[in-house]
Design an enzyme around this catalytic site. Structure first.
Site, PDB file in Angstrom:
ATOM      1  N   THR A 127       0.827  -1.206   0.000  1.00  0.00           N
ATOM      2  CA  THR A 127       0.000   0.000   0.000  1.00  0.00           C
ATOM      3  C   THR A 127       0.859   1.254   0.000  1.00  0.00           C
ATOM      4  OG1 THR A 127      -1.896  -1.073   1.055  1.00  0.00           O
ATOM      5  CG2 THR A 127      -1.689   1.301   1.362  1.00  0.00           C
ATOM      6  N   TYR A 128       1.914   1.248   0.802  1.00  0.00           N
ATOM      7  CA  TYR A 128       2.809   2.409   0.836  1.00  0.00           C
ATOM      8  C   TYR A 128       3.490   2.586  -0.520  1.00  0.00           C
ATOM      9  CZ  TYR A 128       6.619   5.497   2.205  1.00  0.00           C
ATOM     10  OH  TYR A 128       7.504   6.542   2.280  1.00  0.00           O
ATOM     11  N   CYS A 129       4.013   1.488  -1.082  1.00  0.00           N
ATOM     12  CA  CYS A 129       4.639   1.567  -2.403  1.00  0.00           C
ATOM     13  C   CYS A 129       3.661   2.147  -3.420  1.00  0.00           C
ATOM     14  CB  CYS A 129       5.090   0.197  -2.876  1.00  0.00           C
ATOM     15  SG  CYS A 129       6.471  -0.525  -1.973  1.00  0.00           S
TER      16      CYS A 129
END
Length: 289
Positions: free
Chosen positions: A148-150
């Site tokens: 999700t962060y990526c």
């Protein structure tokens, strides 16, 4: 000396960057969601070396508009915007709820868009401005448990690619900073999944994210050069370069990953220039050659 507004100024990258810029004589303002609570000590430190603090929530349209206006008023102008506010996430991707994903994107992607919409009329009116963005090495590649962060940082990179070209004709230059993992409070505030029933279906593999995080922490502890102060150094070095001659992307990493990301960035830069040249619009890259 420049008038600089830093979002997320009390965070791991914001505070040392503000300190370094203030020491060089720049006028610095920065945003925090709330001056009290966990930010109180950082705010006191920031104000101690002359930074102006405004309260702003990048996930709220009205707050972003008011916060940017307050910063411009406090600085009596604005030359540089540093989009630094962000939130992390970590865990097996399937376990991340849509609501948690939306929260990460609301800060890391839509939050930047809110701040840009508030600041860009000022920059366009004066015909000049510099915008910096905090991305990540894993805004270029994807690593397990950071999906999700990526994704949010990949999205940010795409948006900034467009801002780079669309704003160049208005005298607004764009610079992305891509740090490797750093030992900051960022890790303490990460969004993590809470889905024990689904997690149980992963069996022994469910323990791997924690083991991986422990390994990263040990690596960072053994790499003393990998510290938030490196971001401050990168920002001050960028702002010291002549207007229009700053690199579009700057990798900040001492873990050994950085050179591979730089190689990827160079290839993408060449592809981008070729595509825009084929369409006859390569002039839109003129500010970050």
């Amino acid at each position: 000396m420049a008038k600089i507004f830093i979002t997320g100024i009390a965070g791991g990258f914001g505070l040392p960057t503000a300190k370094a810029l203030s020491a060089q004589g720049h006028q610095v303002a920065g945003s925090v969601r709330n001056r009290s609570g966990r930010n109180a000590d950082a705010v006191a430190t920031l104000e101690g070396f002359g930074a102006q603090i405004v309260e702003m929530d990048v996930t709220d349209n009205a707050s972003a508009e008011a916060g940017v206006a307050d910063a411009i008023s406090a600085l009596n102008g604005l030359d540089v915007l540093f989009n630094n506010a962000g939130i992390g996430s970590y865990g097996i991707q399937e376990l991340m709820s849509p609501e948690d994903m939306a929260r990460v994107f609301d800060v890391n992607v839509t939050g930047v868009q809110r701040v840009m919409r508030a600041a860009l009329p000022h920059f366009r009116a004066q015909g000049r401005g510099t915008v910096l963005y905090t991305s990540s090495l894993i805004g270029r590649i994807a690593t397990p448990f950071y999906g999700t962060y990526c994704a949010s940082k990949w999205a940010l990179e795409a948006i900034v690619e467009c801002y780079r070209t669309e704003l160049s004709g208005f005298g607004i230059e764009s610079c992305i900073i891509e740090p490797g993992a750093m030992p900051t409070a960022f890790f303490d505030g990460m969004v993590t999944p809470d889905d024990p029933a689904r997690e149980a279906e992963y069996g022994d593999f469910a323990a791997v994210p924690d083991l991986s995080a422990q390994g990263l922490a040990q690596m960072l502890e053994a790499t003393p050069d990998q510290r938030p102060e490196r971001i401050a150094e990168a920002v001050t070095a960028l702002l010291a370069l002549p207007f229009g001659q700053k690199p579009f992307r700057t990798v900040v990493d001492h873990t050994g990953v950085g050179p591979e990301i730089e190689r990827y960035n160079t290839a993408l830069h060449d592809v981008t220039r070729t595509v825009l040249t084929n369409f006859g619009i390569e002039e839109m890259l003129r500010l970050n050659p």
